[in-house]
Design a protein around this motif. Structure first.
Motif, short mmCIF file in Angstrom:
data_model
loop_
_atom_site.label_atom_id
_atom_site.label_comp_id
_atom_site.label_asym_id
_atom_site.label_seq_id
_atom_site.Cartn_x
_atom_site.Cartn_y
_atom_site.Cartn_z
N GLN A 24 14.03 -12.61 14.27
CA GLN A 24 12.93 -11.82 14.83
C GLN A 24 13.15 -10.33 14.61
OE1 GLN A 24 13.31 -13.52 18.80
NE2 GLN A 24 11.30 -14.49 18.59
N ARG A 25 14.40 -9.88 14.78
CA ARG A 25 14.70 -8.47 14.54
C ARG A 25 14.48 -8.11 13.07
NH1 ARG A 25 17.61 -5.92 18.65
NH2 ARG A 25 18.32 -7.29 20.33
N SER A 26 14.86 -9.01 12.18
CA SER A 26 14.67 -8.75 10.76
C SER A 26 13.19 -8.67 10.40
CB SER A 26 15.34 -9.85 9.93
OG SER A 26 16.72 -9.94 10.23
N ARG A 27 12.39 -9.56 10.98
CA ARG A 27 10.95 -9.52 10.72
C ARG A 27 10.34 -8.23 11.24
NH1 ARG A 27 9.14 -15.75 12.29
NH2 ARG A 27 9.91 -16.74 10.37
N THR A 28 10.79 -7.80 12.42
CA THR A 28 10.28 -6.54 12.98
C THR A 28 10.65 -5.36 12.09
OG1 THR A 28 10.49 -7.45 15.21
CG2 THR A 28 10.25 -5.07 15.02
N LEU A 29 11.89 -5.37 11.59
CA LEU A 29 12.35 -4.30 10.71
C LEU A 29 11.52 -4.25 9.43
CD1 LEU A 29 14.49 -2.11 10.03
CD2 LEU A 29 15.84 -3.93 8.99
N PHE A 30 11.31 -5.40 8.81
CA PHE A 30 10.50 -5.44 7.59
C PHE A 30 9.07 -5.01 7.88
CE2 PHE A 30 13.88 -8.08 5.78
CZ PHE A 30 13.92 -7.59 4.49
N SER A 31 8.54 -5.42 9.01
CA SER A 31 7.17 -5.06 9.35
C SER A 31 7.03 -3.56 9.55
CB SER A 31 6.73 -5.80 10.62
OG SER A 31 5.45 -5.39 11.04
N ASN A 32 8.04 -2.92 10.15
CA ASN A 32 7.96 -1.49 10.42
C ASN A 32 8.18 -0.65 9.17
OD1 ASN A 32 7.49 -1.94 13.14
ND2 ASN A 32 9.64 -1.79 13.71
N LEU A 33 9.15 -1.04 8.34
CA LEU A 33 9.53 -0.18 7.22
C LEU A 33 8.80 -0.51 5.92
CD1 LEU A 33 13.39 0.26 7.69
CD2 LEU A 33 11.50 1.59 8.61
N LEU A 34 8.36 -1.74 5.75
CA LEU A 34 7.69 -2.12 4.51
C LEU A 34 6.18 -2.21 4.64
CD1 LEU A 34 10.12 -4.80 3.04
CD2 LEU A 34 9.97 -2.37 2.51
N LYS A 35 5.66 -1.75 5.76
CA LYS A 35 4.21 -1.72 5.91
C LYS A 35 3.63 -0.69 4.96
CE LYS A 35 0.57 -1.17 9.36
NZ LYS A 35 0.26 -0.87 10.78
N GLU A 36 2.68 -1.12 4.14
CA GLU A 36 2.13 -0.24 3.11
C GLU A 36 1.37 0.92 3.75
OE1 GLU A 36 0.03 -2.00 -0.08
OE2 GLU A 36 1.47 -3.62 -0.37
N ARG A 37 1.59 2.10 3.17
CA ARG A 37 0.92 3.31 3.62
C ARG A 37 0.13 3.88 2.44
NH1 ARG A 37 0.25 3.74 8.67
NH2 ARG A 37 -0.25 5.92 8.25
N PRO A 38 -1.20 3.92 2.53
CA PRO A 38 -1.98 4.47 1.42
C PRO A 38 -1.71 5.96 1.28
CG PRO A 38 -3.38 4.05 3.32
CD PRO A 38 -2.04 3.46 3.65
N LEU A 39 -1.47 6.39 0.03
CA LEU A 39 -1.27 7.81 -0.22
C LEU A 39 -2.62 8.52 -0.18
CD1 LEU A 39 1.31 7.68 -3.15
CD2 LEU A 39 1.75 8.24 -0.77
N ALA A 40 -2.68 9.60 0.57
CA ALA A 40 -3.94 10.35 0.67
C ALA A 40 -4.25 11.01 -0.66
CB ALA A 40 -3.84 11.40 1.78
N ILE A 41 -5.49 10.90 -1.09
CA ILE A 41 -5.89 11.51 -2.36
C ILE A 41 -5.97 13.03 -2.16
CG2 ILE A 41 -7.69 11.65 -4.10
CD1 ILE A 41 -8.42 8.80 -3.50
N SER A 42 -5.05 13.75 -2.77
CA SER A 42 -5.00 15.20 -2.59
C SER A 42 -5.41 15.95 -3.85
CB SER A 42 -3.59 15.62 -2.18
OG SER A 42 -2.65 15.24 -3.18
N GLY A 43 -5.89 15.24 -4.86
CA GLY A 43 -6.34 15.92 -6.06
C GLY A 43 -5.25 16.07 -7.10
N THR A 44 -5.38 17.10 -7.92
CA THR A 44 -4.48 17.30 -9.05
C THR A 44 -3.15 17.91 -8.63
OG1 THR A 44 -6.44 17.68 -10.40
CG2 THR A 44 -4.34 18.24 -11.38
N TYR A 45 -3.12 18.64 -7.52
CA TYR A 45 -1.94 19.38 -7.12
C TYR A 45 -1.36 18.83 -5.82
CZ TYR A 45 -3.77 22.72 -10.51
OH TYR A 45 -4.25 23.30 -11.66
N VAL A 46 -0.07 19.10 -5.63
CA VAL A 46 0.62 18.69 -4.40
C VAL A 46 0.19 19.64 -3.28
CG1 VAL A 46 2.86 18.37 -3.30
CG2 VAL A 46 2.57 17.80 -5.72
N LEU A 47 -0.25 19.07 -2.17
CA LEU A 47 -0.74 19.86 -1.04
C LEU A 47 0.16 19.66 0.17
CD1 LEU A 47 -4.58 19.15 -1.26
CD2 LEU A 47 -3.27 20.95 -2.39
#
Length: 274
Positions: A38-61
């Protein structure tokens, strides 16, 4: 002393009581979510949850999520579909022995480079201006000092954690991994960028950093470049990963080698091109 049937019955009763106790202990741990599975599943759920990268255009903002990817380093020794895979993303590591008491990122977590480049909680960081943390949406220029803040999505009220390089005051082993998450925000947390080619560094100083551009990331205190410890691969809870440190790898012509080449990935379009 004589042995008879009552002795055997006593042994069987003891074994039965022991099994009942272990089963009750298992149920109690399951209800409290204290089992290793259960702890391993919680760890994977917390750290491997996909995070969409915000579209910031051509340059790093400033204020947007970014990934630090060593784009020129091979991710796997084996060929996949006849092609060699490239790209290692800087990620937060929770070790196997820490799973029992840690299911999320905390102060002191090691930084590694992982072949998993899918944007998730453990390999995305918010890029913050070192001058003013409230700046958001402004372009980051070459030579600007910045911080990398790790977001604790499991506990939004937790103290902010920053990527920090700890310089060594005495000679240390070559496999030392000095980059960790830290709740202490000091000068060791400051990084800056310079163009990859020496001929462009003077001309591009102060110009905006393009998303996905190959560049050099330096620690401001140590004046050393972020690099891949390609000879220091290890088996982790998330698969094989290698270490990351600050060290200059320069060839005979005075140019940085592939170990020091990184890209800042901060939008979906750039991620798709890779």
């Amino acid at each position: 002393m004589t042995y008879n049937n009552s002795v055997l019955i006593g042994n069987w009763s003891e074994e039965r009581l022991k099994n009942e106790y272990e089963f009750k202990l298992f149920l109690r741990k399951r209800d409290r979510r204290e089992l290793l599975l259960q702890r391993s599943r919680t760890l994977f759920s917390n750290l491997l949850k996909e995070r969409p990268l915000a579209i910031s255009g051509t340059y790093v903002l400033y204020g947007f999520n970014v990934q630090l990817v060593a784009s020129d380093m091979p991710a796997k020794a084996q060929l996949v579909d006849g092609k060699k895979q490239y790209g290692l993303a800087m990620s937060i590591l929770v070790r196997e022995r820490q799973v029992d008491y840690m299911q999320n990122i905390t102060d002191g977590c090691l930084m590694t480079l992982s072949p998993i480049t899918t944007p998730c909680c453990r390999n995305t960081f918010v890029i913050i201006s070192a001058k003013d943390e409230s700046i958001r949406g402004e372009k980051m220029d070459y030579g600007d000092e910045f911080l990398l803040r790790a977001e604790n999505y499991g506990d939004p009220t937790a103290a902010p954690l920053y990527v920090r390089y700890t310089p060594c005051s005495s000679p240390a082993s070559s496999d030392r991994m000095p980059i960790r998450l830290s709740a202490v925000k000091d000068s060791n947390c400051r990084f800056t960028t310079i163009p990859l080619l020496p001929c462009d560094r003077l001309e591009m100083q102060g110009s905006p950093v393009k998303t996905g551009a190959r560049l050099i990331i330096k620690n401001c205190v140590a004046d050393k470049s972020l690099c891949v410890m390609n000879q220091n691969w290890m088996q982790t809870f998330f698969g094989p990963e290698c270490g990351v440190t600050c060290r200059n790898y320069i060839d005979l012509h005075g140019r940085f080698t592939a170990e020091n080449v990184f890209t800042l990935v901060s939008d979906v379009e750039t991620k798709t091109k890779e």
